[in-house]
Design a protein around this motif. Structure first.
Motif, PDB file in Angstrom:
ATOM      1  N   ILE A   1      -4.356  -0.009   7.904  1.00 18.64           N
ATOM      2  CA  ILE A   1      -5.317  -0.538   7.065  1.00 18.64           C
ATOM      3  C   ILE A   1      -5.284  -2.080   7.609  1.00 18.64           C
ATOM      4  O   ILE A   1      -6.266  -2.619   7.637  1.00 18.64           O
ATOM      5  CB  ILE A   1      -4.686  -0.500   5.372  1.00 18.64           C
TER       6      ILE A   1
ATOM      7  N   GLU B   1     -10.809  -2.508  -1.518  1.00 11.49           N
ATOM      8  CA  GLU B   1     -11.276  -1.541  -2.565  1.00 11.49           C
ATOM      9  C   GLU B   1     -11.430  -0.110  -2.438  1.00 11.49           C
ATOM     10  O   GLU B   1     -11.435   0.883  -3.269  1.00 11.49           O
ATOM     11  CB  GLU B   1     -12.610  -2.140  -3.452  1.00 11.49           C
ATOM     12  N   LYS B   2     -11.581   0.080  -0.940  1.00 14.40           N
ATOM     13  CA  LYS B   2     -12.065   1.580  -0.473  1.00 14.40           C
ATOM     14  C   LYS B   2     -10.497   2.029   0.143  1.00 14.40           C
ATOM     15  O   LYS B   2     -10.444   3.095   0.736  1.00 14.40           O
ATOM     16  CB  LYS B   2     -13.099   1.629   0.710  1.00 14.40           C
ATOM     17  N   SER B   3      -9.718   1.216  -0.168  1.00 18.08           N
ATOM     18  CA  SER B   3      -8.258   1.591   0.548  1.00 18.08           C
ATOM     19  C   SER B   3      -7.252   2.095  -0.482  1.00 18.08           C
ATOM     20  O   SER B   3      -7.481   2.023  -1.604  1.00 18.08           O
ATOM     21  CB  SER B   3      -7.653   0.487   1.293  1.00 18.08           C
ATOM     22  N   LYS B   4      -5.823   2.313  -0.008  1.00 12.98           N
ATOM     23  CA  LYS B   4      -4.955   2.508  -0.906  1.00 12.98           C
ATOM     24  C   LYS B   4      -4.038   1.245  -1.115  1.00 12.98           C
ATOM     25  O   LYS B   4      -2.836   1.523  -1.701  1.00 12.98           O
ATOM     26  CB  LYS B   4      -4.008   3.715  -0.438  1.00 12.98           C
TER      27      LYS B   4
ATOM     28  N   THR C   1       0.720  -1.157  -0.006  1.00 12.79           N
ATOM     29  CA  THR C   1      -0.040  -0.085  -0.046  1.00 12.79           C
ATOM     30  C   THR C   1       0.883   1.136   0.071  1.00 12.79           C
ATOM     31  O   THR C   1       1.835   1.177   0.450  1.00 12.79           O
ATOM     32  CB  THR C   1      -1.024  -0.100   1.188  1.00 12.79           C
TER      33      THR C   1
ATOM     34  N   ARG D   1     -12.256  -8.012   0.803  1.00 14.31           N
ATOM     35  CA  ARG D   1     -12.210  -7.088  -0.561  1.00 14.31           C
ATOM     36  C   ARG D   1     -12.950  -5.946  -0.717  1.00 14.31           C
ATOM     37  O   ARG D   1     -12.361  -5.157  -1.208  1.00 14.31           O
ATOM     38  CB  ARG D   1     -12.768  -8.404  -1.553  1.00 14.31           C
ATOM     39  N   GLU D   2     -14.164  -5.672  -0.347  1.00 16.41           N
ATOM     40  CA  GLU D   2     -14.731  -4.698  -0.146  1.00 16.41           C
ATOM     41  C   GLU D   2     -13.824  -3.493   0.438  1.00 16.41           C
ATOM     42  O   GLU D   2     -13.743  -2.406   0.201  1.00 16.41           O
ATOM     43  CB  GLU D   2     -16.139  -4.602   0.628  1.00 16.41           C
ATOM     44  N   LEU D   3     -13.334  -4.080   1.729  1.00 16.59           N
ATOM     45  CA  LEU D   3     -12.550  -3.093   2.498  1.00 16.59           C
ATOM     46  C   LEU D   3     -11.338  -2.608   1.562  1.00 16.59           C
ATOM     47  O   LEU D   3     -10.797  -1.284   1.662  1.00 16.59           O
ATOM     48  CB  LEU D   3     -11.937  -3.568   3.899  1.00 16.59           C
TER      49      LEU D   3
ATOM     50  N   GLU E   1      -7.847  -2.205  10.162  1.00 15.62           N
ATOM     51  CA  GLU E   1      -9.254  -2.174   9.821  1.00 15.62           C
ATOM     52  C   GLU E   1      -9.389  -3.470   9.080  1.00 15.62           C
ATOM     53  O   GLU E   1     -10.685  -3.964   9.186  1.00 15.62           O
ATOM     54  CB  GLU E   1      -9.072  -1.186   8.536  1.00 15.62           C
TER      55      GLU E   1
END
Ligand code: AMP
Ligand code: MG
Length: 339
Positions: free
Chosen positions: A50, A193-196, A44, A189-191, A53
């Protein structure tokens, strides 16, 4: 004009070297959640928070939705209300049960989300952690009694627009142990996709998601355990980005009594651990939850019916049989390299 071309060339070179974009940093963590080992590697350009999270995401899924052992989770509450009132479900839980019921139907009950009573009776998870000499095998009468309350047709799910309501009849108990780890991958995967995060590999027990690209651009690889000698590998799968790989094997959790192995994948047509001639099943497909459900279902079904079920879901499958032979779907042959 020459100057213009030189400028253009410099611009193209700049783009190619990615000048201006920082290189992603690699962060790794291994922890436990959902009663299993969770391991994550992320690349990342953002901070390593992350990882917190992502781990929180798995723990929340377990606590709020899936765990049968936590009375306040949705499944905990549903099971406590079995035979009584209908309860409202979150969209995530409702959709999960809806997909489980469809797979149960397609697998002709080999995948059985209403197996809670039988799973509690065998208690393989807890017994497997204790001394092997103390393992207790349920009696035939106990198994027959538990099986009376293990039919997914007694899970009544109603949906009105996006509102799901659930009631359980005939004292059935839901157990989503066969799909939880794969579902966690879909949540992760959803988390991601919202991350760097530009690339990641996350494994939750026997389920792995490969996401995005590695900085070295070498394809992601996932090892296949030899179920006949679990410390060894049979080969590797080269997995396309975005795909999930789930494995179910008789070496993962089991107890032994009178020289016989009793593993944790049960056949609801007999009440005993499945004996379909396979020792492990690996599924490759895009959806984590489906990969997990199918690995369990195909373990119970065996090679012939399992190949048909996997094809129905556009999933690739690799079986390792009792004799150590590998049986694969045609598509899987393109991903597998033997050791
Ligand atoms: P897996 O390791 O994904 O194959 O899942 C095994 C877990 O799923 C067990 O520990 C049980 O909680 C549950 N389970 C066992 N047998 C079945 C079955 N036939 N259908 C659905 N869930 C099952
Ligand atoms: Mg599974």
């Amino acid at each position: 004009m020459k100057k213009f071309f030189a400028l253009c060339l410099a611009f193209v070179l700049l783009l190619q070297t990615g000048c201006g974009t920082p290189n992603p940093t690699k962060y790794q963590r291994v922890d436990t959640a959902m009663g299993t080992v969770v391991s994550m590697t992320v690349y990342t350009t953002g901070s390593q928070e992350i990882l917190d999270e992502l781990f929180d995401g798995v723990k929340e899924l377990e606590q709020d939705t899936l765990s049968r052992r936590i009375p306040t989770s949705e499944i905990g509450r549903a099971n406590a209300m079995s035979g009584q009132e209908e309860i409202a479900l979150s969209e995530l839980c409702g959709k999960t049960i809806e997909t489980c019921l469809q797979i149960a139907e397609d697998a002709d009950g080999a995948f059985q989300p209403a197996l809670g009573n039988l799973i509690t009776l065998w208690n393989i998870d807890e017994q497997a952690q204790g001394p092997s000499s103390a393992a207790v095998i349920p009696t035939e009468a106990e198994i027959a009694e538990a099986l009376e309350h293990c039919d997914y047709h007694d899970i009544k799910l109603n949906r009105e627009q996006d509102i799901y309501r659930l009631s359980l009849e005939n004292d059935v108990q839901i157990d989503l142990g066969a799909v939880g780890k794969g579902l966690a991958l879909d949540v992760l995967r959803e988390l991601l996709e919202k991350s760097k995060v530009s690339g990641a590999t996350v494994s939750v027990g026997g389920s792995v998601l490969v996401y995005g690209e590695k900085p070295d651009e070498i394809p992601w690889k996932v090892g296949i355990v030899n179920p006949l000698a679990p410390g060894e590998s049979l080969g590797i799968l080269t997995v396309p980005a975005g795909q999930c790989v789930s494995t179910s094997g008789d070496y993962e959790r089991y107890i032994e009594a009178d020289g016989k192995r009793y593993h944790h994948i049960l056949d609801s047509s007999t009440g005993y651990p499945a004996e379909s001639g396979v020792r492990s099943v690996t599924i490759l497909c895009e959806n984590g939850m489906i990969s997990d459900a199918l690995s369990t279902a195909c373990f119970v079904l065996g090679t012939e019916e399992g190949l048909k079920l996997a094809a129905k879901y556009n999933a690739e499958v690799l079986f390792v049989t009792e004799s150590g032979e590998m049986v694969m779907s045609d598509g899987m042959k393109g991903y597998f390299t033997a050791k």
